[in-house]
Motif scaffolding. Structure first.
Motif, short mmCIF file in Angstrom:
data_model
loop_
_atom_site.label_atom_id
_atom_site.label_comp_id
_atom_site.label_asym_id
_atom_site.label_seq_id
_atom_site.Cartn_x
_atom_site.Cartn_y
_atom_site.Cartn_z
N GLN A 19 1.09 -1.63 0.00
CA GLN A 19 0.09 0.27 -0.26
C GLN A 19 0.80 1.05 0.11
OE1 GLN A 19 -2.24 0.57 3.63
NE2 GLN A 19 -4.35 1.73 2.21
N LEU A 53 -2.63 -0.48 9.01
CA LEU A 53 -2.50 0.88 8.97
C LEU A 53 -1.74 2.02 8.76
CD1 LEU A 53 -6.10 1.47 8.43
CD2 LEU A 53 -5.51 0.57 6.62
N LEU A 57 -0.51 7.26 6.79
CA LEU A 57 -1.41 7.56 5.64
C LEU A 57 -2.75 8.53 6.48
CD1 LEU A 57 -2.78 4.24 5.63
CD2 LEU A 57 -1.98 5.04 3.83
N HIS A 64 -8.66 2.66 3.22
CA HIS A 64 -7.69 2.23 3.76
C HIS A 64 -7.53 0.84 3.77
CE1 HIS A 64 -6.63 6.46 5.53
NE2 HIS A 64 -6.24 6.49 3.90
N LYS A 67 -8.50 -0.75 0.74
CA LYS A 67 -7.44 -0.59 -0.82
C LYS A 67 -6.43 -1.90 -0.32
CE LYS A 67 -4.46 0.62 -3.48
NZ LYS A 67 -4.70 0.64 -4.87
#
Length: 318
Positions: A19, A53, A57, A64, A67
């Motif tokens: 990510q 996460l 971010l 998120h 994703k």
């Protein structure tokens, strides 16, 4: 051969890494500890991919999480979702006939934004384990590095109840000690610690006390030995032999049938010497069979956690 014993690994951070850097390639690219090729080399039959996460971010959102689920779906691994999947793995992989599977977990509920509908949506999308916190406090509970050592919030207690209702299993790695004991009292389901070691061997706060390990055993939960060097040994070069001290301590506390592995590959920047990626799992297996019967080692490597899933995962649609 002992070094062809199948492996289940209950924690890695590949999805978060991809990510943050979309150029990373899971098939066999540089920059990742866990790749498709290395899973094959290590005979890893089931790899759990954590949805972690990064604080980079900014404000953590449900988008998120979505994703990372999208990233997982692009990896091309079959997804374990039900007790039937776990039963199939236990029967098939002993003969090395199963292929590669993945499992999704959520590491910290921050990205759910306090919305329990998002929890249910994660379940529908294949997530089967949820860690309540990372190291700090969120809307549900305190993490292990939160100085006040608080337990669950009122909304966090509702989260426990909803997880029990829908069959989302819980993970206490990173949770505060107060939260651990509150969950042990409140949950109708056993839980896991996906990637934590024994604090009596290495006094890192992320490791579990003897009493916590005994509680996991009493509740028929599972505890994943992790390869984070500073969770294994306070200083100096960390070797596989140092990890074995944690395994032996868990066994001494009654956890022989409750022990598993959660490497934390791709979530670390230093590694145990000789255990730098999943392709080296055979080295760990070879060390273990020198100290334990092969049947016990098979339990450590895959059967303990698969039997837990077979017992506790819900059947889809029921």
């Amino acid at each position: 051969m002992a070094n062809r014993i199948p492996v289940v690994d209950m924690h890695c951070d590949v999805l978060s890494k991809i990510q943050m850097n979309s150029e990373l390639q899971f098939l066999n690219g540089p920059g990742l500890d866990v790749t498709h090729q290395r899973l094959e080399e290590g005979n890893v039959i089931l790899q759990t991919f954590a949805i972690y996460l990064s604080e980079k971010l900014g404000t953590l959102r449900f988008e998120h999480i979505m994703k990372q689920i999208e990233i997982y779906n692009q990896l091309g691994l079959k997804l374990v979702q039900s007790k039937e999947d776990a039963a199939y793995l236990r029967k098939s992989f002993d003969n090395l006939r199963g292929g590669q599977w993945g499992l999704l977990s959520l590491e910290g509920v921050d990205g759910l934004e306090g919305n329990l509908f998002y929890l249910e949506l994660c379940y529908l999308l294949g997530v089967r384990f949820v860690g309540i916190t990372w190291n700090h406090a969120n809307w549900a509970a305190d993490g292990i590095l939160e100085a006040r050592n608080g337990g669950f919030t009122n909304k966090g207690r509702t989260l426990i109840h909803r997880c029990n209702e829908i069959g989302m299993l819980m993970d206490v790695s990173h949770l505060s000690e107060a939260g651990f004991w509150e969950l042990a009292d409140a949950s109708s389901q056993p839980f896991i610690a996906s990637h934590s070691n024994a604090r009596s061997i290495c006094p890192h706060p992320r490791n579990l006390t003897n009493d916590q390990i005994r509680a996991i055993v009493a509740l028929d939960g599972r505890m994943g030995m992790t390869f984070v060097p500073w969770f294994v040994k306070e200083k100096g070069t960390v070797k596989i032999s140092d990890l074995l001290k944690h395994i032996e301590r868990v066994c001494e506390l009654g956890g022989e049938k409750h022990l598993m592995f959660g490497s934390d590959f791709d979530g670390i920047y230093e590694w145990i010497h000789g255990l730098e990626h999943p392709g080296q799992y055979p080295e760990l297996v070879n060390s273990l069979v020198k100290h334990y019967p092969e049947s016990v080692v098979r339990g450590f490597m895959y059967d303990n956690i698969l039997s837990f899933m077979e017992e506790n995962l819900k059947t889809i649609g029921r």
